[in-house]
Scaffold this motif. Structure first.
Motif, PDB file in Angstrom:
ATOM      1  N   SER A  19      -0.683 -27.144-103.075  1.00 52.50           N
ATOM      2  CA  SER A  19      -0.328 -28.554-103.219  1.00 52.50           C
ATOM      3  C   SER A  19       0.936 -28.827-102.409  1.00 52.50           C
ATOM      4  O   SER A  19       1.716 -27.906-102.138  1.00 52.50           O
ATOM      5  CB  SER A  19      -0.094 -28.911-104.685  1.00 52.50           C
ATOM      6  OG  SER A  19       1.154 -28.428-105.096  1.00 52.50           O
ATOM      7  N   PHE A  20       1.119 -30.084-102.036  1.00 50.72           N
ATOM      8  CA  PHE A  20       2.311 -30.402-101.241  1.00 50.72           C
ATOM      9  C   PHE A  20       3.561 -30.076-102.045  1.00 50.72           C
ATOM     10  O   PHE A  20       4.566 -29.613-101.497  1.00 50.72           O
ATOM     11  CB  PHE A  20       2.308 -31.873-100.818  1.00 50.72           C
ATOM     12  CG  PHE A  20       3.418 -32.180 -99.838  1.00 50.72           C
ATOM     13  CD1 PHE A  20       3.335 -31.717 -98.538  1.00 50.72           C
ATOM     14  CD2 PHE A  20       4.550 -32.890-100.237  1.00 50.72           C
ATOM     15  CE1 PHE A  20       4.359 -31.969 -97.631  1.00 50.72           C
ATOM     16  CE2 PHE A  20       5.572 -33.132 -99.333  1.00 50.72           C
ATOM     17  CZ  PHE A  20       5.472 -32.678 -98.022  1.00 50.72           C
ATOM     18  N   HIS A  21       3.474 -30.307-103.374  1.00 51.51           N
ATOM     19  CA  HIS A  21       4.619 -30.016-104.220  1.00 51.51           C
ATOM     20  C   HIS A  21       4.982 -28.531-104.155  1.00 51.51           C
ATOM     21  O   HIS A  21       6.152 -28.164-103.992  1.00 51.51           O
ATOM     22  CB  HIS A  21       4.330 -30.435-105.665  1.00 51.51           C
ATOM     23  CG  HIS A  21       5.505 -30.239-106.565  1.00 51.51           C
ATOM     24  ND1 HIS A  21       6.644 -31.022-106.498  1.00 51.51           N
ATOM     25  CD2 HIS A  21       5.740 -29.319-107.541  1.00 51.51           C
ATOM     26  CE1 HIS A  21       7.507 -30.605-107.379  1.00 51.51           C
ATOM     27  NE2 HIS A  21       6.998 -29.567-108.031  1.00 51.51           N
ATOM     28  N   GLN A  22       3.952 -27.662-104.260  1.00 55.92           N
ATOM     29  CA  GLN A  22       4.204 -26.217-104.182  1.00 55.92           C
ATOM     30  C   GLN A  22       4.829 -25.854-102.830  1.00 55.92           C
ATOM     31  O   GLN A  22       5.794 -25.105-102.744  1.00 55.92           O
ATOM     32  CB  GLN A  22       2.888 -25.449-104.299  1.00 55.92           C
ATOM     33  CG  GLN A  22       2.399 -25.274-105.713  1.00 55.92           C
ATOM     34  CD  GLN A  22       0.994 -24.695-105.712  1.00 55.92           C
ATOM     35  OE1 GLN A  22       0.148 -25.084-104.883  1.00 55.92           O
ATOM     36  NE2 GLN A  22       0.731 -23.789-106.627  1.00 55.92           N
ATOM     37  N   PHE A  23       4.217 -26.396-101.783  1.00 50.64           N
ATOM     38  CA  PHE A  23       4.697 -26.136-100.418  1.00 50.64           C
ATOM     39  C   PHE A  23       6.162 -26.538-100.289  1.00 50.64           C
ATOM     40  O   PHE A  23       7.005 -25.787 -99.805  1.00 50.64           O
ATOM     41  CB  PHE A  23       3.830 -26.924 -99.432  1.00 50.64           C
ATOM     42  CG  PHE A  23       4.324 -26.886 -98.017  1.00 50.64           C
ATOM     43  CD1 PHE A  23       4.098 -25.784 -97.202  1.00 50.64           C
ATOM     44  CD2 PHE A  23       5.018 -27.976 -97.491  1.00 50.64           C
ATOM     45  CE1 PHE A  23       4.553 -25.753 -95.902  1.00 50.64           C
ATOM     46  CE2 PHE A  23       5.475 -27.947 -96.179  1.00 50.64           C
ATOM     47  CZ  PHE A  23       5.244 -26.836 -95.388  1.00 50.64           C
ATOM     48  N   TYR A  24       6.433 -27.726-100.793  1.00 52.05           N
ATOM     49  CA  TYR A  24       7.767 -28.300-100.676  1.00 52.05           C
ATOM     50  C   TYR A  24       8.789 -27.458-101.430  1.00 52.05           C
ATOM     51  O   TYR A  24       9.829 -27.079-100.891  1.00 52.05           O
ATOM     52  CB  TYR A  24       7.722 -29.731-101.210  1.00 52.05           C
ATOM     53  CG  TYR A  24       9.033 -30.448-101.186  1.00 52.05           C
ATOM     54  CD1 TYR A  24       9.459 -31.098-100.028  1.00 52.05           C
ATOM     55  CD2 TYR A  24       9.844 -30.477-102.314  1.00 52.05           C
ATOM     56  CE1 TYR A  24      10.669 -31.761-100.003  1.00 52.05           C
ATOM     57  CE2 TYR A  24      11.049 -31.135-102.289  1.00 52.05           C
ATOM     58  CZ  TYR A  24      11.458 -31.782-101.134  1.00 52.05           C
ATOM     59  OH  TYR A  24      12.651 -32.423-101.113  1.00 52.05           O
ATOM     60  N   THR A  25       8.485 -27.137-102.719  1.00 47.39           N
ATOM     61  CA  THR A  25       9.476 -26.392-103.513  1.00 47.39           C
ATOM     62  C   THR A  25       9.675 -24.992-102.957  1.00 47.39           C
ATOM     63  O   THR A  25      10.808 -24.526-102.854  1.00 47.39           O
ATOM     64  CB  THR A  25       9.078 -26.313-105.003  1.00 47.39           C
ATOM     65  OG1 THR A  25       7.687 -26.058-105.096  1.00 47.39           O
ATOM     66  CG2 THR A  25       9.430 -27.585-105.749  1.00 47.39           C
ATOM     67  N   SER A  26       8.599 -24.320-102.567  1.00 50.07           N
ATOM     68  CA  SER A  26       8.826 -22.970-102.047  1.00 50.07           C
ATOM     69  C   SER A  26       9.426 -23.018-100.642  1.00 50.07           C
ATOM     70  O   SER A  26      10.172 -22.129-100.248  1.00 50.07           O
ATOM     71  CB  SER A  26       7.541 -22.145-102.083  1.00 50.07           C
ATOM     72  OG  SER A  26       6.667 -22.615-101.087  1.00 50.07           O
ATOM     73  N   GLY A  27       9.124 -24.084 -99.930  1.00 53.64           N
ATOM     74  CA  GLY A  27       9.674 -24.218 -98.580  1.00 53.64           C
ATOM     75  C   GLY A  27      11.179 -24.424 -98.588  1.00 53.64           C
ATOM     76  O   GLY A  27      11.916 -23.826 -97.790  1.00 53.64           O
ATOM     77  N   PHE A  28      11.645 -25.268 -99.492  1.00 50.88           N
ATOM     78  CA  PHE A  28      13.084 -25.568 -99.496  1.00 50.88           C
ATOM     79  C   PHE A  28      13.855 -24.686-100.471  1.00 50.88           C
ATOM     80  O   PHE A  28      15.024 -24.918-100.723  1.00 50.88           O
ATOM     81  CB  PHE A  28      13.315 -27.053 -99.814  1.00 50.88           C
ATOM     82  CG  PHE A  28      13.124 -27.933 -98.604  1.00 50.88           C
ATOM     83  CD1 PHE A  28      14.153 -28.119 -97.695  1.00 50.88           C
ATOM     84  CD2 PHE A  28      11.902 -28.538 -98.357  1.00 50.88           C
ATOM     85  CE1 PHE A  28      13.974 -28.907 -96.582  1.00 50.88           C
ATOM     86  CE2 PHE A  28      11.715 -29.322 -97.233  1.00 50.88           C
ATOM     87  CZ  PHE A  28      12.745 -29.511 -96.348  1.00 50.88           C
TER      88      PHE A  28
END
Ligand SMILES: Nc1ncnc2c1ncn2[C@@H]1O[C@H](COP(=O)(O)OP(=O)(O)OP(=O)(O)O)[C@@H](O)[C@H]1O
Ligand SMILES: [Mg+2]
Lengths: 261, 250
Positions: B170-179
């Motif tokens: 999910s974009f949320h997962q991507f976002y949190t693990s990305g940042f």
């Protein structure tokens, strides 16, 4: 005053200074090893029109560009209302340029602006307080004086060279200049338009008493509008005087020049 | 050759000084500035966004292969965020703008120069350094960081799209693990260094345009040299800036 030594014909009084609007004093200008102006002097008084004649490439346009400070002389001086303009910054030169109208030989209209915006350009930059209605009235008046009132919204690329010339003239007149510098105002115009431009210059001169310098190849126009003429040859003033004096001159180049027209 | 090189630096130095002096003294040309912000900003946006998106997707696909091979797939989002935000976004934006805006300004001013329109501006007692150069350079400085943010965003979104096609994320997962492990402050130096790229692009393009001589050929030469020189100096400056950012914002 050393500044006053270059014209014997004009009385050296304070009165002469105040009417002498443009003075070019023994100016030299070279490009690389090509010497274009080789000691040229001239003066133009308030209310007077001076025509500058000479062969193609004789430095007439360069002379006008020196007067408005677009180029600077290698030596010699240009004075506007008695003040030398050498070494001034762009913003300082602006003070003098606001009093000058300049018509470029190839018109040099802003090609991204309409004709109306072209003529409005000096006004919007120097009279920013002017109400929009007044500004647009003034622009229309200027364009109608040169017979271009029907083309307000055209782009410069969409009108003929002669029409561009006339718009360029309207732009030069926008700030009601004290000094008018015209580089071949009638070149590329039909005889009717050319004589209309001549009439316009005469009319403006009668109304506003400018100091006008006209570069021209059109002897008829020079005769009509100029009080005095100078003929450039080899970077120098070969003959200076009224049209009659030019015609009667014994100068070899002047005779040659007139023989072909 | 060597003297030409030093002459060029001398001349651009004098040019920059004139522009700076004109820029800080009235009258201020707000209308022209606004026009240039629109011209440089809004009109570069589609290209910059597209370039950012494409690079983001390519980067995600390429790193997916290599990171999987080294068993570091969980690090993929943060690797992607790091490289897009720190380097790819800013440099791609700067190079795209060098091309589009550099050529545009270079050619526009060059053609105004050779048709005496710049002389006409001067003859109307308007300072062309203030009206033409200062506004364009300032617009480049202001717009590059914004365009970079847009390009970063498109790169990250397309990177996520590319990743989520091979494994559900999910974009949320991507976002949190990305940042994870980086905060907002990490975003600032790499984004704001592009203001310096903007200064370089604007200054070189205006300089090359306004010094042009010699007809249509000169106009072509000015456009080409604006692009070549501004891209070159952007890349060289980037090397220096990256080093400085590492030193001062560890
Ligand atoms: N910026 C420049 N660089 C080099 N040479 C120049 C420059 N400007 C003018 N010249 C040269 O100076 C000479 C005079 O040019 P100028 O344009 O003043 O001629 P002109 O008398 O106006 O001619 P025309 O009647 O054809 O307009 C020409 O030989 C021209 O090549
Ligand atoms: Mg000429």
């Amino acid at each position: 005053m050393a500044a006053m030594n270059y014209t014997a014909s004009i009385p050296q009084t304070d009165d002469a200074i105040s009417t002498q609007v443009v003075a070019v004093d023994n100016v030299f200008k070279s490009f690389g090893d090509q010497r274009v102006l080789n000691g040229v002097s001239l003066t133009v008084n308030r209310g007077e029109t001076l025509a500058v004649l000479g062969r193609s490439g004789s430095g007439k346009s360069v002379l006008l560009r020196l007067i408005i400070g677009l180029q600077s002389p290698d030596s010699g001086a240009v004075r506007i209302n008695g003040d030398g303009i050498a070494g001034l910054s762009l913003d300082q030169l602006g003070v003098y340029r606001k009093k000058m109208g300049f018509l470029f030989q190839h018109s040099a209209l802003y090609d991204s602006l309409t004709l109306e915006q072209n003529v409005a350009f000096p006004l919007t930059h120097h009279n920013s307080g002017m109400p929009v209605a007044e500004l647009s009235d003034r622009v229309r008046l200027l364009l109608s004086e040169v017979g271009m009132e029907g083309h307000l919204n055209k782009m410069p690329a969409d009108i003929s060279g002669g029409m561009q010339k006339r718009v360029g003239l309207a732009r030069a007149l926008a700030l009601a200049p004290e000094i008018l510098l015209l580089d071949e105002p009638t070149a590329g115009l039909d005889p009717i338009s050319a004589s209309e431009i001549d009439d316009l210059v005469l009319k403006l001169q009668a109304e506003h008493h400018m100091a006008t310098i006209v570069v021209t190849h059109d002897l008829y126009s020079a005769k009509t509008i100029a009080d005095r003429l100078i003929l450039l040859d080899m970077g120098k003033v070969a003959v200076e005087g009224t049209f009659q004096e030019l015609v009667e001159s014994h100068d070899a180049f002047a005779r040659e020049f007139l023989k072909h027209t | 050759m060597i003297t030409d090189f030093f002459e060029w630096f001398g001349e651009i130095g004098i040019f920059s000084w004139r522009v700076l002096r004109a820029a800080v003294t009235p009258p201020f040309e707000f209308r022209e500035l606004y026009r240039q912000l629109d011209e440089i900003g809004s009109k570069s946006l589609p290209l910059v966004a597209l370039a950012g998106a494409a690079i983001g997707a390519v980067l995600a696909m390429e790193s997916f292969e290599s990171m999987t091979r080294f068993g570091a797939r969980s690090l993929l989002p943060s690797a992607l965020v790091y490289s897009v935000v720190h380097e790819i976004g800013p440099i791609i934006t700067a190079l795209v703008v060098s091309g589009r805006v550099g050529a545009g300004i270079g050619a526009e001013l060059a053609s105004m120069k050779v048709t005496e329109q710049i002389d006409a501006i001067e003859a109307s007692a308007v300072n062309p350094y203030r009206l033409l150069a200062a506004t364009r350079i300032l617009a480049c400085i202001l717009m590059l960081p914004l365009l970079t943010l847009a390009s970063d965003l498109c790169g990250l979104v397309m990177g996520w799209v590319a990743l989520s096609m091979v494994e559900p994320l999910s974009f949320h997962q991507f976002y949190t693990s990305g940042f994870r492990g980086s905060d907002f402050n990490d975003l600032l130096p790499p984004t704001f260094k592009t203001a310096i790229f903007g200064l370089i692009i604007g200054t070189i393009a205006c300089f090359q345009g306004m010094r042009t001589r010699g007809g249509a050929e000169g106009v072509g030469r000015a456009a080409t040299s604006s692009v070549v020189l501004s891209s070159l100096f952007v890349i060289l400056t980037d090397v220096v800036l990256v080093k400085l950012i590492i030193i001062f914002f560890p």
